[in-house]
Scaffold this motif. Structure first.
Motif, PDB file in Angstrom:
ATOM      1  N   TYR A  33       0.835  -1.203   0.000  1.00 48.04           N
ATOM      2  CA  TYR A  33       0.000   0.000   0.000  1.00 48.04           C
ATOM      3  C   TYR A  33       0.870   1.254   0.000  1.00 48.04           C
ATOM      4  CZ  TYR A  33      -4.488  -2.331   1.001  1.00 48.04           C
ATOM      5  OH  TYR A  33      -5.641  -3.071   0.934  1.00 48.04           O
ATOM      6  N   ARG A  34       1.862   1.256   0.871  1.00 51.64           N
ATOM      7  CA  ARG A  34       2.720   2.436   0.986  1.00 51.64           C
ATOM      8  C   ARG A  34       3.482   2.689  -0.311  1.00 51.64           C
ATOM      9  NH1 ARG A  34       7.587   1.844   4.963  1.00 51.64           N
ATOM     10  NH2 ARG A  34       8.147   0.441   3.262  1.00 51.64           N
ATOM     11  N   ASN A  35       4.073   1.639  -0.878  1.00 54.65           N
ATOM     12  CA  ASN A  35       4.933   1.794  -2.050  1.00 54.65           C
ATOM     13  C   ASN A  35       4.167   2.011  -3.351  1.00 54.65           C
ATOM     14  OD1 ASN A  35       7.283   1.443  -0.503  1.00 54.65           O
ATOM     15  ND2 ASN A  35       7.160  -0.789  -0.691  1.00 54.65           N
ATOM     16  N   GLU A  36       3.033   1.318  -3.508  1.00 50.54           N
ATOM     17  CA  GLU A  36       2.323   1.345  -4.788  1.00 50.54           C
ATOM     18  C   GLU A  36       1.117   2.271  -4.809  1.00 50.54           C
ATOM     19  OE1 GLU A  36       1.590  -2.637  -6.384  1.00 50.54           O
ATOM     20  OE2 GLU A  36       3.065  -3.424  -4.962  1.00 50.54           O
ATOM     21  N   LEU A  37       0.518   2.510  -3.637  1.00 47.65           N
ATOM     22  CA  LEU A  37      -0.736   3.256  -3.610  1.00 47.65           C
ATOM     23  C   LEU A  37      -0.615   4.623  -2.945  1.00 47.65           C
ATOM     24  CD1 LEU A  37      -3.786   3.020  -4.307  1.00 47.65           C
ATOM     25  CD2 LEU A  37      -4.132   2.134  -1.992  1.00 47.65           C
ATOM     26  N   LEU A  38       0.026   4.691  -1.785  1.00 45.45           N
ATOM     27  CA  LEU A  38       0.020   5.928  -1.007  1.00 45.45           C
ATOM     28  C   LEU A  38       1.168   6.873  -1.356  1.00 45.45           C
ATOM     29  CD1 LEU A  38      -0.991   4.402   2.446  1.00 45.45           C
ATOM     30  CD2 LEU A  38      -2.446   5.234   0.598  1.00 45.45           C
ATOM     31  N   ASP A  39       2.403   6.408  -1.216  1.00 45.41           N
ATOM     32  CA  ASP A  39       3.544   7.295  -1.453  1.00 45.41           C
ATOM     33  C   ASP A  39       3.583   7.907  -2.853  1.00 45.41           C
ATOM     34  OD1 ASP A  39       4.339   6.968   1.104  1.00 45.41           O
ATOM     35  OD2 ASP A  39       6.091   5.726   0.693  1.00 45.41           O
TER      36      ASP A  39
ATOM     37  N   GLY B 132       4.579  12.651  -5.476  1.00 43.30           N
ATOM     38  CA  GLY B 132       4.627  13.130  -6.850  1.00 43.30           C
ATOM     39  C   GLY B 132       5.184  12.146  -7.843  1.00 43.30           C
ATOM     40  N   ASN B 133       5.256  10.852  -7.467  1.00 46.55           N
ATOM     41  CA  ASN B 133       5.825   9.861  -8.376  1.00 46.55           C
ATOM     42  C   ASN B 133       4.789   9.142  -9.225  1.00 46.55           C
ATOM     43  OD1 ASN B 133       8.437  10.327  -7.471  1.00 46.55           O
ATOM     44  ND2 ASN B 133       8.203   8.902  -5.762  1.00 46.55           N
ATOM     45  N   SER B 134       3.515   9.473  -9.023  1.00 46.04           N
ATOM     46  CA  SER B 134       2.474   8.802  -9.786  1.00 46.04           C
ATOM     47  C   SER B 134       2.301   9.452 -11.149  1.00 46.04           C
ATOM     48  CB  SER B 134       1.141   8.862  -9.026  1.00 46.04           C
ATOM     49  OG  SER B 134       0.106   8.305  -9.780  1.00 46.04           O
ATOM     50  N   ARG B 135       1.878   8.664 -12.123  1.00 46.14           N
ATOM     51  CA  ARG B 135       1.606   9.213 -13.444  1.00 46.14           C
ATOM     52  C   ARG B 135       0.346  10.070 -13.401  1.00 46.14           C
ATOM     53  NH1 ARG B 135       3.602   6.283 -18.010  1.00 46.14           N
ATOM     54  NH2 ARG B 135       5.064   4.667 -17.404  1.00 46.14           N
ATOM     55  N   GLU B 136       0.247  11.011 -14.330  1.00 45.49           N
ATOM     56  CA  GLU B 136      -0.980  11.768 -14.481  1.00 45.49           C
ATOM     57  C   GLU B 136      -2.066  10.826 -14.985  1.00 45.49           C
ATOM     58  OE1 GLU B 136      -1.451  14.815 -13.684  1.00 45.49           O
ATOM     59  OE2 GLU B 136       0.595  15.466 -13.314  1.00 45.49           O
ATOM     60  N   VAL B 137      -3.320  11.151 -14.666  1.00 46.45           N
ATOM     61  CA  VAL B 137      -4.433  10.308 -15.089  1.00 46.45           C
ATOM     62  C   VAL B 137      -4.441  10.131 -16.597  1.00 46.45           C
ATOM     63  CG1 VAL B 137      -6.940  10.135 -15.200  1.00 46.45           C
ATOM     64  CG2 VAL B 137      -5.855  10.987 -13.133  1.00 46.45           C
ATOM     65  N   THR B 138      -4.190  11.210 -17.324  1.00 39.32           N
ATOM     66  CA  THR B 138      -4.317  11.171 -18.774  1.00 39.32           C
ATOM     67  C   THR B 138      -3.184  10.428 -19.456  1.00 39.32           C
ATOM     68  OG1 THR B 138      -3.222  13.319 -18.876  1.00 39.32           O
ATOM     69  CG2 THR B 138      -5.628  13.306 -18.879  1.00 39.32           C
ATOM     70  N   THR B 139      -2.115  10.104 -18.714  1.00 40.35           N
ATOM     71  CA  THR B 139      -0.984   9.433 -19.344  1.00 40.35           C
ATOM     72  C   THR B 139      -0.773   8.024 -18.817  1.00 40.35           C
ATOM     73  OG1 THR B 139       0.575  10.320 -17.712  1.00 40.35           O
ATOM     74  CG2 THR B 139       0.198  11.619 -19.708  1.00 40.35           C
ATOM     75  N   GLN B 140      -1.695   7.537 -17.981  1.00 36.72           N
ATOM     76  CA  GLN B 140      -1.540   6.173 -17.490  1.00 36.72           C
ATOM     77  C   GLN B 140      -1.684   5.195 -18.643  1.00 36.72           C
ATOM     78  OE1 GLN B 140      -3.263   4.633 -14.085  1.00 36.72           O
ATOM     79  NE2 GLN B 140      -3.078   6.455 -12.844  1.00 36.72           N
ATOM     80  N   THR B 141      -0.867   4.153 -18.606  1.00 37.97           N
ATOM     81  CA  THR B 141      -0.922   3.136 -19.644  1.00 37.97           C
ATOM     82  C   THR B 141      -1.545   1.874 -19.099  1.00 37.97           C
ATOM     83  OG1 THR B 141       1.291   2.393 -19.049  1.00 37.97           O
ATOM     84  CG2 THR B 141       1.117   4.033 -20.799  1.00 37.97           C
ATOM     85  N   THR B 142      -1.910   1.000 -20.002  1.00 43.57           N
ATOM     86  CA  THR B 142      -2.562  -0.243 -19.618  1.00 43.57           C
ATOM     87  C   THR B 142      -1.660  -1.417 -19.941  1.00 43.57           C
ATOM     88  OG1 THR B 142      -4.726   0.696 -20.087  1.00 43.57           O
ATOM     89  CG2 THR B 142      -4.574  -1.710 -19.999  1.00 43.57           C
ATOM     90  N   MET B 143      -1.547  -2.333 -19.001  1.00 44.64           N
ATOM     91  CA  MET B 143      -0.776  -3.540 -19.224  1.00 44.64           C
ATOM     92  C   MET B 143      -1.701  -4.731 -19.061  1.00 44.64           C
ATOM     93  SD  MET B 143       2.647  -4.904 -17.313  1.00 44.64           S
ATOM     94  CE  MET B 143       1.853  -4.944 -15.711  1.00 44.64           C
TER      95      MET B 143
END
Length: 202
Positions: free
Chosen positions: A147-153, A158-169
């Motif tokens: 949770y801390r590494n992938e969801l919260l931090d 500021g390390n998360s991608r913008e909504v409009t640039t998220q990619t799908t795998m």
């Protein structure tokens, strides 16, 4: 904050969980509920967030007051969760969606439009829905780390991608739990989920 989170593998880290659990114990009816409650616990205890209630309204009113408790009817929907939080006068949305055996959780910073996401499997992470934290989720400390590494931090640093640039795998479904552990910057897409992070519209 880091010093507090570094003790996540000790019982001291989960001090206060029992109090939260007692307030929702009678309402918990599925394993995904406990995983959402654990996110709420982290947000309120270690990130100083306060819950404003249900929904995905992106407007923060001056007179809105948050709570450390989960609101009434927070888990009434069998397929999704929608919770609003405030931190330092900034609004955040926590959305969860259940599809097949997967729980997909997003957190969005409404101001910056940054979104983080994590895919987890309730059936493999939660053993039972009644009991203490070690009985409910024997690997609770590992869930906390994810949770801390992938969801919260990512959202708060500021390390998360913008909504409009998220990619799908797209990942082929297998019996391995690692299939549900996407690489940083990638987005696992369970069957039936819209490629755009659900619930976020601009």
């Amino acid at each position: 904050m880091n010093s507090s989170l570094s003790i996540s593998k000790s019982g001291e880290f989960f001090y206060g969980w029992d109090l939260l659990y007692k307030t929702v114990q009678s309402e918990v009816n599925k394993k995904a509920d406990l995983l959402i409650a654990l996110v709420h616990f982290l947000l309120t205890k270690y990130y100083n967030f306060r819950c404003l209630g249900l929904g995905d309204d992106k407007t923060l009113l001056d007179d809105e007051k948050g709570s450390e408790l989960l609101p009434e009817c927070w888990n009434d929907d069998d397929a999704k969760y929608s919770l609003r939080y405030v931190h330092d006068k900034q609004l955040y949305l926590l959305l969860g969606h259940i599809t097949d055996d997967v729980l997909l959780v997003n957190i969005m910073d409404v101001n910056t439009k940054k979104v983080s996401n994590i895919c987890i499997t309730p059936d493999t992470l939660v053993v039972v829905i009644k009991g203490n934290i070690n009985t409910l989720m024997p690997n609770a400390s590992e869930i906390v780390d994810r949770y801390r590494n992938e969801l919260l931090d990512p959202v708060f640093t500021g390390n998360s991608r913008e909504v409009t640039t998220q990619t799908t795998m797209i990942i082929e479904r297998t019996n391995s739990p690692r299939v549900l552990n996407p690489r940083r910057g990638a987005f696992y897409m369970p069957r039936g989920i819209n490629p755009r992070p659900f619930g976020f519209f601009f």
